[in-house]
Scaffold this active site. Structure first.
Site, PDB file in Angstrom:
ATOM      1  N   LYS A  24       0.840  -1.204   0.000  1.00 16.13           N
ATOM      2  CA  LYS A  24       0.000   0.000   0.000  1.00 16.13           C
ATOM      3  C   LYS A  24       0.877   1.257   0.000  1.00 16.13           C
ATOM      4  O   LYS A  24       0.601   2.223  -0.722  1.00 16.13           O
ATOM      5  CB  LYS A  24      -0.944  -0.011   1.215  1.00 16.13           C
ATOM      6  N   GLN A  72      -4.440  -1.637   9.621  1.00 20.67           N
ATOM      7  CA  GLN A  72      -4.258  -2.949   8.998  1.00 20.67           C
ATOM      8  C   GLN A  72      -4.799  -4.049   9.927  1.00 20.67           C
ATOM      9  O   GLN A  72      -4.453  -4.112  11.096  1.00 20.67           O
ATOM     10  CB  GLN A  72      -2.759  -3.179   8.703  1.00 20.67           C
ATOM     11  N   ASP A 108     -11.165   2.571   4.218  1.00 18.97           N
ATOM     12  CA  ASP A 108     -11.305   1.108   4.144  1.00 18.97           C
ATOM     13  C   ASP A 108     -12.782   0.693   4.213  1.00 18.97           C
ATOM     14  O   ASP A 108     -13.113  -0.467   3.960  1.00 18.97           O
ATOM     15  CB  ASP A 108     -10.545   0.454   5.309  1.00 18.97           C
TER      16      ASP A 108
END
Ligand code: NAD
Length: 286
Positions: free
Chosen positions: A51, A95, A118
């Protein structure tokens, strides 16, 4: 059989993102993504690094916070609040998975829904289910973009989704349902998954079990989207589908690697850009 080539589609979207970030930068906005990584799990570290690299290629600034495994929830939440309050930060990503001593739901709920690129905050999950504009999780968003690019209209199709997590199966089911598909969502407790997959026009699988879907489980000409990522003992990366046999029967299929994975990363960047554009229009109001 046609390969659903996520890698080349992601590369062409990336070129468009570079143009867009360049335009925003000329107007004084540097799209910025904050990435929080807790601990040193090799898979999580690898995903975070991918990412960060994608951000670098696209002109998106990345604020990476790599934190020790032992960090507590009480320490983590103020860090998120600080990022929420920072006007230069457009997106915040934590994450997953987090260590067992941290309550993932509380962490995800601490993120400002307007920066939740997200799409895991219940605010965005609910809006996605309701078909209202929202940040949609990157993996299902990437799957929908890939199908659309190849001219596959899901309306009226029977879709079997295997895997019902909050980050893959459930949001994908919401998007497919809102696009007019008829959905079966299967999971670990589903009895006889093949009764669902054998009648499906589209099979999407995101479980984390190599070889779960064999050729006998799909109908001739089915469209197969493999979201799973598994590292075999010999080091090879494979999905949940037995590609060799299933590709002979499918009309379209995603490879692993090179299918949904690159689409996930590019969709995250698209979400970050949407947030940065909103910042720009907010700035223009004053
Ligand atoms: P998860 O563990 O949160 O959820 C797994 C889901 O699969 C659950 O709903 C579970 O009930 C179901 N399941 C488990 N074993 C099953 C079985 N034998 N039969 C049917 N259902 C079963 O996992 P997740 O985070 O949703 O990830 C799933 C897979 O997708 C993993 O391989 C992960 O690496 C991969 N993934 C890929 C991407 C990508 O960009 N390609 C993104 C996210 C996750």
């Amino acid at each position: 059989m046609t390969l659903l080539d996520g890698r080349s589609l992601a590369q062409s979207i990336e070129k468009e993102i570079i143009i867009q970030t360049d335009l925003l930068q000329k107007e004084g906005i540097i799209p910025t993504l904050a990435v929080i990584l807790v601990g040193t799990d090799p898979a999580s570290c690898a995903y975070v690094n991918m990412k960060i690299k994608a951000c670098e290629r696209c002109g998106v600034a990345c604020v990476a916070k790599k934190l020790k495994e032992e960090i507590t929830q009480i320490e983590l939440i103020p860090m998120i609040e600080e990022l929420n309050a920072d006007p230069e930060i457009d997106g915040i990503l934590v994450q997953l998975p987090l260590s067992a001593h941290i309550d993932t739901k509380s962490i995800l709920e601490a993120i400002d829904p307007q920066k939740d690129v997200d799409g895991f905050h219940p605010f965005n999950a609910g809006r996605t289910l309701a078909g209202i504009e929202a940040f949609v999780p990157a993996t299902p968003l990437g799957v929908m973009s890939l199908l659309e690019h190849y001219g596959i209209d899901v309306a009226g199709k029977n879709v079997a989704i295997i895997g019902a997590s909050n980050i893959v199966g459930k949001p994908l089911a919401s998007l497919m349902l809102n696009a007019g598909a008829t959905i079966s969502v299967c999971h670990i407790l589903t009895k006889d998954i093949k009764t669902f997959t054998q009648h499906a026009d589209i099979v999407c699988v995101g479980v984390g079990k190599a070889g779960l879907i064999g050729a006998e489980m799909i109908q001739e000409g089915a469209i197969v989207v493999d979201i799973g990522i598994n590292r075999l003992q010999d080091g090879r990366l494979v999905g949940d589908v037995d590609f060799e046999s299933v590709s002979k029967k499918a009309s379209f299929i995603t490879p692993v690697p090179g299918g949904v994975g690159p689409m996930t990363i590019i969709s995250l960047l698209q979400n970050t850009l949407i947030s940065a554009r909103k910042r720009k229009s907010k700035n223009q109001k004053y």
